[in-house]
Enzyme design. Structure first.
Site, PDB file in Angstrom:
ATOM      1  N   CYS A   1      74.410  -7.863  45.212  1.00 30.67           N
ATOM      2  CA  CYS A   1      75.199  -8.077  46.711  1.00 30.67           C
ATOM      3  C   CYS A   1      76.416  -8.499  46.534  1.00 30.67           C
ATOM      4  O   CYS A   1      76.749  -9.173  45.669  1.00 30.67           O
ATOM      5  CB  CYS A   1      74.322  -9.405  47.115  1.00 30.67           C
ATOM      6  N   ILE A   2      77.353  -7.990  47.609  1.00 35.58           N
ATOM      7  CA  ILE A   2      78.826  -8.255  47.799  1.00 35.58           C
ATOM      8  C   ILE A   2      79.331  -8.932  48.946  1.00 35.58           C
ATOM      9  O   ILE A   2      78.695  -8.287  50.074  1.00 35.58           O
ATOM     10  CB  ILE A   2      79.622  -7.067  47.383  1.00 35.58           C
TER      11      ILE A   2
ATOM     12  N   THR B   1      82.767 -10.472  51.276  1.00 35.38           N
ATOM     13  CA  THR B   1      84.076 -11.229  51.460  1.00 35.38           C
ATOM     14  C   THR B   1      83.665 -12.240  52.481  1.00 35.38           C
ATOM     15  O   THR B   1      83.249 -11.673  53.469  1.00 35.38           O
ATOM     16  CB  THR B   1      85.007 -10.095  51.717  1.00 35.38           C
TER      17      THR B   1
ATOM     18  N   LYS C   1      91.813  -7.636  53.136  1.00 31.24           N
ATOM     19  CA  LYS C   1      93.022  -7.879  52.462  1.00 31.24           C
ATOM     20  C   LYS C   1      92.835  -7.368  51.017  1.00 31.24           C
ATOM     21  O   LYS C   1      93.597  -7.299  50.494  1.00 31.24           O
ATOM     22  CB  LYS C   1      93.011  -9.567  52.307  1.00 31.24           C
ATOM     23  N   GLY C   2      91.887  -6.505  51.011  1.00 27.71           N
ATOM     24  CA  GLY C   2      91.743  -5.921  49.557  1.00 27.71           C
ATOM     25  C   GLY C   2      90.905  -6.712  48.670  1.00 27.71           C
ATOM     26  O   GLY C   2      90.484  -6.237  47.564  1.00 27.71           O
ATOM     27  N   TYR C   3      90.285  -7.704  48.968  1.00 29.24           N
ATOM     28  CA  TYR C   3      89.524  -8.518  48.132  1.00 29.24           C
ATOM     29  C   TYR C   3      87.912  -7.872  47.762  1.00 29.24           C
ATOM     30  O   TYR C   3      87.503  -8.075  46.719  1.00 29.24           O
ATOM     31  CB  TYR C   3      88.976  -9.978  48.748  1.00 29.24           C
ATOM     32  N   GLY C   4      87.465  -7.098  48.873  1.00 26.59           N
ATOM     33  CA  GLY C   4      86.136  -6.506  48.463  1.00 26.59           C
ATOM     34  C   GLY C   4      86.378  -5.503  47.681  1.00 26.59           C
ATOM     35  O   GLY C   4      85.706  -5.121  46.696  1.00 26.59           O
TER      36      GLY C   4
ATOM     37  N   GLU D   1      73.281  -1.612  44.213  1.00 24.94           N
ATOM     38  CA  GLU D   1      71.911  -1.625  44.835  1.00 24.94           C
ATOM     39  C   GLU D   1      71.864  -1.091  46.146  1.00 24.94           C
ATOM     40  O   GLU D   1      72.664  -1.330  47.002  1.00 24.94           O
ATOM     41  CB  GLU D   1      71.490  -3.128  44.938  1.00 24.94           C
TER      42      GLU D   1
HETATM   43  C1  LIG Z   1      75.201  -3.608  47.775  1.00 26.79           C
HETATM   44  C2  LIG Z   1      75.354  -4.399  49.129  1.00 26.79           C
HETATM   45  O1  LIG Z   1      75.678  -5.558  48.872  1.00 26.79           O
HETATM   46  S1  LIG Z   1      75.716  -3.620  50.380  1.00 26.79           S
HETATM   47  C3  LIG Z   1      76.384  -4.935  51.540  1.00 26.79           C
HETATM   48  C4  LIG Z   1      77.733  -5.108  51.725  1.00 26.79           C
HETATM   49  N1  LIG Z   1      78.321  -6.416  52.271  1.00 26.79           N
HETATM   50  C5  LIG Z   1      78.291  -6.554  53.415  1.00 26.79           C
HETATM   51  O2  LIG Z   1      78.120  -6.016  54.346  1.00 26.79           O
HETATM   52  C6  LIG Z   1      78.565  -8.153  53.794  1.00 26.79           C
HETATM   53  C7  LIG Z   1      79.646  -7.982  54.969  1.00 26.79           C
HETATM   54  N2  LIG Z   1      80.883  -7.193  54.516  1.00 26.79           N
HETATM   55  C8  LIG Z   1      81.749  -8.131  53.814  1.00 26.79           C
HETATM   56  O3  LIG Z   1      81.607  -8.749  52.972  1.00 26.79           O
HETATM   57  C9  LIG Z   1      82.920  -6.953  53.477  1.00 26.79           C
HETATM   58  O4  LIG Z   1      83.022  -6.277  54.700  1.00 26.79           O
HETATM   59  C10 LIG Z   1      83.022  -6.116  52.425  1.00 26.79           C
HETATM   60  C11 LIG Z   1      82.521  -6.762  50.998  1.00 26.79           C
HETATM   61  C12 LIG Z   1      81.882  -4.945  52.391  1.00 26.79           C
HETATM   62  C13 LIG Z   1      84.392  -5.296  52.177  1.00 26.79           C
HETATM   63  O5  LIG Z   1      85.235  -6.594  52.135  1.00 26.79           O
HETATM   64  P1  LIG Z   1      86.625  -6.550  52.216  1.00 26.79           P
HETATM   65  O6  LIG Z   1      87.319  -7.599  51.512  1.00 26.79           O
HETATM   66  O7  LIG Z   1      87.008  -6.382  53.722  1.00 26.79           O
HETATM   67  O8  LIG Z   1      87.034  -5.129  51.624  1.00 26.79           O
HETATM   68  P2  LIG Z   1      88.642  -4.500  51.487  1.00 26.79           P
HETATM   69  O9  LIG Z   1      89.877  -5.300  52.229  1.00 26.79           O
HETATM   70  O10 LIG Z   1      88.850  -4.337  50.103  1.00 26.79           O
HETATM   71  O11 LIG Z   1      88.487  -2.899  52.039  1.00 26.79           O
HETATM   72  C14 LIG Z   1      87.887  -2.262  51.321  1.00 26.79           C
HETATM   73  C15 LIG Z   1      87.813  -0.911  52.170  1.00 26.79           C
HETATM   74  O12 LIG Z   1      86.907  -0.873  53.296  1.00 26.79           O
HETATM   75  C16 LIG Z   1      87.676  -0.666  54.612  1.00 26.79           C
HETATM   76  N3  LIG Z   1      86.893  -1.592  55.595  1.00 26.79           N
HETATM   77  C17 LIG Z   1      86.705  -3.072  55.211  1.00 26.79           C
HETATM   78  N4  LIG Z   1      86.237  -3.637  56.551  1.00 26.79           N
HETATM   79  C18 LIG Z   1      86.482  -2.541  57.493  1.00 26.79           C
HETATM   80  C19 LIG Z   1      86.080  -2.529  58.843  1.00 26.79           C
HETATM   81  N5  LIG Z   1      85.601  -3.377  59.625  1.00 26.79           N
HETATM   82  N6  LIG Z   1      86.203  -1.235  59.491  1.00 26.79           N
HETATM   83  C20 LIG Z   1      86.656  -0.262  58.695  1.00 26.79           C
HETATM   84  N7  LIG Z   1      86.919  -0.121  57.718  1.00 26.79           N
HETATM   85  C21 LIG Z   1      86.828  -1.256  56.794  1.00 26.79           C
HETATM   86  C22 LIG Z   1      89.127  -1.159  54.322  1.00 26.79           C
HETATM   87  O13 LIG Z   1      89.894  -0.371  55.220  1.00 26.79           O
HETATM   88  C23 LIG Z   1      89.170  -0.477  52.844  1.00 26.79           C
HETATM   89  O14 LIG Z   1      89.279   0.788  52.930  1.00 26.79           O
HETATM   90  P3  LIG Z   1      90.688   1.537  52.501  1.00 26.79           P
HETATM   91  O15 LIG Z   1      91.304   0.784  51.181  1.00 26.79           O
HETATM   92  O16 LIG Z   1      90.642   2.953  52.372  1.00 26.79           O
HETATM   93  O17 LIG Z   1      91.750   1.214  53.479  1.00 26.79           O
END
Ligand SMILES: CC(=O)SCCNC(=O)CCNC(=O)[C@H](O)C(C)(C)COP(=O)(O)OP(=O)(O)OC[C@H]1O[C@@H](n2cnc3c(N)ncnc32)[C@H](O)[C@@H]1OP(=O)(O)O
Length: 446
Positions: free
Chosen positions: A306-307, A309, A316-319, A340
């Site tokens: 699970c992941i 942010t 902000k790039g943390y994901g 997963e």
């Molecule tokens: C295996 C699993 O656990 S699947 C479940 C994944 N987790 C979730 O869905 C929980 C809710 N979501 C989150 O916690 C977050 O959105 C995460 C962890 C998926 C991503 O975290 P962030 O810190 O926002 O990621 P980060 O800022 O590094 O962005 C990663 C990429 O995704 C894109 N992205 C992130 N959010 C969005 C959004 N709302 N709409 C479009 N693109 C997005 C970013 O633009 C970036 O792409 P790029 O580098 O090509 O520009």
């Protein structure tokens, strides 16, 4: 299913009316996120005893469940009634509407073929109920029924108040609270602010209960993130927390993360997992920003379960940092890995972006021809994820039963230009102090 016989009044000005709708009705609703009408299903309803007005819990068909919300009766209208008004509105505004970029993509009528494919990829469609084995069908139905209405609307965590996205199975009476107050260090949860403050007065923990395995390098003096002496990009630390040793903390973390994850079932059985918690550090302590969990031993070869942010820190790039971190751990283990499944829409878009960048960088660096296995070995990305990513970039061909990478340096450079502006927090591997998990030997009792 609209009960037209009970319609009280129909105004002439807009599509809104005051009809009553049954649970299960499919109607139009003016959404909070863009003020436009979208088709919704009525999931639940409740009546205010004093005004006798209804409030409806609705799900927007085109959008993820995190946008489900309670709305006043006036916000709903029959689909046919809205259609004409809405069509006019869409034409006037050039179409569209949605929530964030993902929503925008959904309703853009001028979608290119590539965007369409990406849209299908990021909008995970769960397997149809009838495709699942009977026992899973039963569990899935039970899960859907129990989680269909979001229970907790917001949480206070450190300096942030977060609006929640999904149902989370906090135990009663907390499960029925509108708002929870959470200690950002222990993740203990409270119904009242004053109880949290009493807890904080006694709580001495200022970081997650595990080993700090990574701390980002101090910002150099000429760092552009230092604005007028203020650090806008605070130091990051990663803590490894063992689900078996810090059970309650990890259970609390799962309950908190469930508020932002739609379909994860791990809440209480945390023993088989390690949790990698990311924090920003300041003079007060280590503030949780996000985390990922990882099975101590994954039969499927997953390097991440699970992941998350937390919303105030997203985009902000943390994901990407967390994903990169999970692959660095895999490299130290000498394995390839994959997240997963199923991935959420945001999970899919984040992984696709990470895989794309990593693979392009390897292709750019190693000008010699590389096989899929070479790329997988260098990045720890599993071969099927490499193939999928290359396919999405149209950099692969299927020839006589084999996948062949079909690419020139010019094409790679062109693709690289499109990712140049991504937010990328580098991991300094010299600062990662970690050894892979080793199963404890069985105790020799008796
Ligand atoms: C295996 C699993 O656990 S699947 C479940 C994944 N987790 C979730 O869905 C929980 C809710 N979501 C989150 O916690 C977050 O959105 C995460 C962890 C998926 C991503 O975290 P962030 O810190 O926002 O990621 P980060 O800022 O590094 O962005 C990663 C990429 O995704 C894109 N992205 C992130 N959010 C969005 C959004 N709302 N709409 C479009 N693109 C997005 C970013 O633009 C970036 O792409 P790029 O580098 O090509 O520009």
């Amino acid at each position: 299913m609209v009960r037209a016989d009970r319609q009280r009044k129909s105004d002439g000005a807009g599509p809104s009316n005051a009809a009553e709708y049954e649970v299960g009705s499919r109607v139009s609703c003016r959404a909070t996120f863009d003020g436009q009408y979208h088709v919704v299903d009525v999931i639940e309803r409740k009546q205010d005893l004093r005004s006798s007005k209804w409030r409806y819990y609705v799900h927007y068909l085109e959008f993820d469940k995190r946008l489900d919300e309670w709305v006043a009766q006036e916000r709903l209208a029959s689909i046919t009634k809205v259609a004409s008004v809405d069509a006019l509105h869409r034409v006037a505004s050039g179409g569209g509407g949605g929530s964030g970029d993902l929503g925008q993509l959904a309703s853009d009528q001028k979608m290119t073929r590539r965007l369409k494919r990406q849209y299908t990829e990021i909008h995970h469609v769960p397997a149809a109920l009838e495709e699942l084995p009977p026992i899973d069908q039963h569990l899935e139905k039970e899960h859907q029924e129990k989680t269909k209405v979001k229970n907790i609307q917001s949480v206070e965590l450190g300096k942030h108040e977060l609006d929640t996205w999904y149902y989370s199975p906090y135990p009663e009476p907390h499960a029925s609270c509108n708002k929870l107050y959470i200690c950002e260090y222990t993740l203990k949860y409270f119904r009242k602010k004053k109880t949290l403050l009493r807890h904080l007065a006694k709580c001495t923990l200022r970081h997650p209960p595990g080993d700090e395995i990574y701390r980002s390098p101090p910002a150099p003096a000429n760092d552009p993130s230092l604005v007028g002496g203020a650090i806008t990009n605070p130091p990051i630390s990663m803590f490894e927390v063992d689900g078996k040793k810090s059970k309650v903390y990890c259970q609390n973390l799962c309950l908190l993360s469930k508020l932002f994850l739609d379909h994860k079932t791990l809440y209480y059985d945390v023993d088989p997992f390690l949790f990698y918690v990311m924090c920003e550090k300041d003079t007060q302590g280590y503030h949780i920003v996000g985390y990922f969990s990882k099975e101590k031993a994954s039969a499927e070869g997953n390097n991440l379960a699970c992941i998350l942010t937390l919303p105030p820190y997203q985009r902000k790039g943390y994901g990407r940092f967390l994903i990169a971190f999970s692959y660095e751990l895999s490299k130290k283990e000498g394995r390839v890995g994959s997240p997963e499944r199923p991935l959420s829409d945001l999970g899919a878009v984040s992984y696709r972006s990470y895989w794309t960048r990593e693979i392009l960088e390897v292709l750019r660096e190693h000008k010699a021809s590389l096989s899929i296995k070479d790329i997988s070995d260098k990045t720890a990305i599993r071969t099927d994820d490499v193939v999928k990513t290359l396919e999405s970039l149209s950099l692969i061909k299927y020839w006589k039963g084999d996948h062949i990478i079909s690419v020139t340096q010019k094409i790679v450079e062109d693709h690289c230009k499109t990712i140049a502006n991504q937010k990328n927090i580098e991991i300094d591997l010299n600062r990662l102090h970690w050894t892979p998990y080793r199963q404890e030997p069985p105790s020799k009792k008796g």
